[in-house]
Design an enzyme around this catalytic site. Structure first.
Site, PDB file in Angstrom:
ATOM      1  N   GLY A  63      18.091   7.329 -12.281  1.00  0.00           N
ATOM      2  CA  GLY A  63      17.978   8.411 -11.404  1.00  0.00           C
ATOM      3  C   GLY A  63      16.664   9.317 -11.379  1.00  0.00           C
ATOM      4  N   GLY A  82       0.767  -1.133  -0.044  1.00  0.00           N
ATOM      5  CA  GLY A  82       0.032  -0.146  -0.089  1.00  0.00           C
ATOM      6  C   GLY A  82       0.953   1.045   0.172  1.00  0.00           C
ATOM      7  N   GLY A 120       7.704  -0.775  -4.140  1.00  0.00           N
ATOM      8  CA  GLY A 120       8.004  -0.092  -2.919  1.00  0.00           C
ATOM      9  C   GLY A 120       8.965   0.847  -3.012  1.00  0.00           C
ATOM     10  N   ALA A 121      10.008   0.855  -4.255  1.00  0.00           N
ATOM     11  CA  ALA A 121      10.992   1.685  -4.297  1.00  0.00           C
ATOM     12  C   ALA A 121      10.380   3.196  -4.410  1.00  0.00           C
ATOM     13  CB  ALA A 121      11.956   1.396  -5.452  1.00  0.00           C
ATOM     14  N   GLY A 122       9.622   3.460  -5.132  1.00  0.00           N
ATOM     15  CA  GLY A 122       9.076   4.651  -5.246  1.00  0.00           C
ATOM     16  C   GLY A 122       8.522   5.342  -4.105  1.00  0.00           C
ATOM     17  N   ASP A 123       7.812   4.645  -3.379  1.00  0.00           N
ATOM     18  CA  ASP A 123       7.186   5.128  -2.155  1.00  0.00           C
ATOM     19  C   ASP A 123       8.549   5.551  -0.922  1.00  0.00           C
ATOM     20  OD1 ASP A 123       4.826   4.232  -3.025  1.00  0.00           O
ATOM     21  OD2 ASP A 123       4.951   2.254  -2.268  1.00  0.00           O
ATOM     22  N   ARG A 150      -9.095  -6.291  -3.384  1.00  0.00           N
ATOM     23  CA  ARG A 150      -9.448  -5.168  -2.671  1.00  0.00           C
ATOM     24  C   ARG A 150     -10.760  -4.630  -2.755  1.00  0.00           C
ATOM     25  NH1 ARG A 150      -5.341  -1.665  -6.361  1.00  0.00           N
ATOM     26  NH2 ARG A 150      -4.708  -0.882  -4.586  1.00  0.00           N
ATOM     27  N   ASN A 152       3.557   2.251   2.911  1.00  0.00           N
ATOM     28  CA  ASN A 152       4.898   2.063   2.692  1.00  0.00           C
ATOM     29  C   ASN A 152       5.652   3.411   2.964  1.00  0.00           C
ATOM     30  OD1 ASN A 152       4.466  -0.532   1.798  1.00  0.00           O
ATOM     31  ND2 ASN A 152       4.332   0.196  -0.271  1.00  0.00           N
TER      32      ASN A 152
END
Length: 318
Positions: free
Chosen positions: A229, A34, A253-256, A105, A38
């Site tokens: 980058g 989520g 989850g990397a962007g979060d 969901r 995150n």
């Protein structure tokens, strides 16, 4: 009261431990996801003061999430336990290098969020509010809650960061584009990834995308580009920030984490380019393992990764 607040949809994650798709006897690691949750966990691990607003079901999965936030030091005192709706879950299935996300969901507790679930005093006293397009997409009430929270934040002088996080399976693309473009103009920082930036603007070049996002009304655009980058753009300048080159296993989850690290750095008073470098370094750790939350680094590790990124960037300079 927490300095950095987010709200939206938390999910319990079932992450396949092997490739080959669903089959009898397949094993799954249980974790959490989520985007807004995150973000809150990452803020806390990176040294920020995090608060989270949501609804969870009165079920085992909801209790798992409440325990997660307690363990991670996230203030979840305003999370509503909803006895009439379940906690959402999702599965990550793997076939070679390809990951498939399967969500369960529909009718979730988080989809029942309304403006009444957003305490104005939390927003007014926060330094930064983070909102996402997924929160807007999961329900009409939750979309209204995003707009109310932004209105309260703007009136109070609270910085608003926004990740459009476009998910075509949640709403039609034309609706997603209309709502997220409108929302971007209400926020201080808009933070899509490169693919989302292209969907939002119809442009290909990262700098052209950033310029159009600024034209929507956001004073700052941060375009996340994974291993390439990020570009940070304001009306005065565009800054290209490198990424730490690592072997990527799972981008979930990397962007979060990037968003959270950027928020923490802004609240600490770092310059925008420095905040983006810190965010890029922190996100680089997340992609090296499985799951959205397991790989989120703590502050000491994130600082070390920032040092590695700075050193690598210095070696690359002519």
């Amino acid at each position: 009261m927490p300095e950095i607040v987010s709200f939206g949809e938390p999910l319990v994650e079932f992450n396949a431990e092997s490739v080959g798709g669903p089959r009898p006897g397949a094993l799954y690691s249980t974790g959490f996801g989520g985007d807004s949750s995150n973000f809150a966990v990452a803020v806390s691990r990176l040294g920020g003061d995090a608060g989270y607003l949501s609804r969870v079901g009165d079920d085992g999965f909801g209790r798992m999430l409440l325990e997660l936030w307690k363990t991670e030091g996230v203030d979840a005192g305003h999370v509503v336990v909803d006895p009439g709706h379940p906690t959402g879950v999702y599965f990550i299935l793997r076939d070679g290098t390809t990951a498939e996300f399967v969500y369960r969901r529909c009718g979730s507790a988080a989809a029942q969020l309304t403006p009444d679930d957003v305490p104005p005093d939390w927003i007014e006293n926060a330094r930064l509010l983070h909102v996402t397009g997924i929160t807007q997409a999961i329900g009409r009430g939750s979309c209204d809650a995003v707009f109310q929270a932004i209105d309260v934040a703007r009136a109070a002088g609270t910085t608003v960061t926004y990740d459009p996080n476009i998910r075509p399976q949640l709403w039609p693309l034309h609706e997603a584009r209309a709502v997220t473009r409108y929302t971007a103009g209400m926020c201080d920082v808009v933070m899509p990834n490169l693919e989302e930036g292209r969907l939002l603007t119809g442009r290909e070049d990262p700098h052209d995308i950033a310029d159009e996002l600024l034209e929507l009304g956001a004073p700052m655009a941060v375009l996340k580009m994974g291993s390439a980058g990020a570009v940070v753009a304001t009306a005065r300048e565009h800054v290209r920030v490198p990424a730490l080159q690592v072997r990527a296993t799972d981008p979930t989850g990397a962007g979060d984490t990037f968003n959270a690290a950027f928020a923490v750095a802004l609240v600490e008073g770092r310059a925008v380019a420095d905040a983006a470098r810190f965010a890029s370094a922190a996100a680089s750790h997340v992609v090296q393992g499985l799951g959205a939350v397991n790989q989120i680094p703590r502050r000491r590790l994130a600082d070390r990764l920032l040092g590695e990124l700075t050193a690598a960037d210095a070696r690359a300079e002519p």
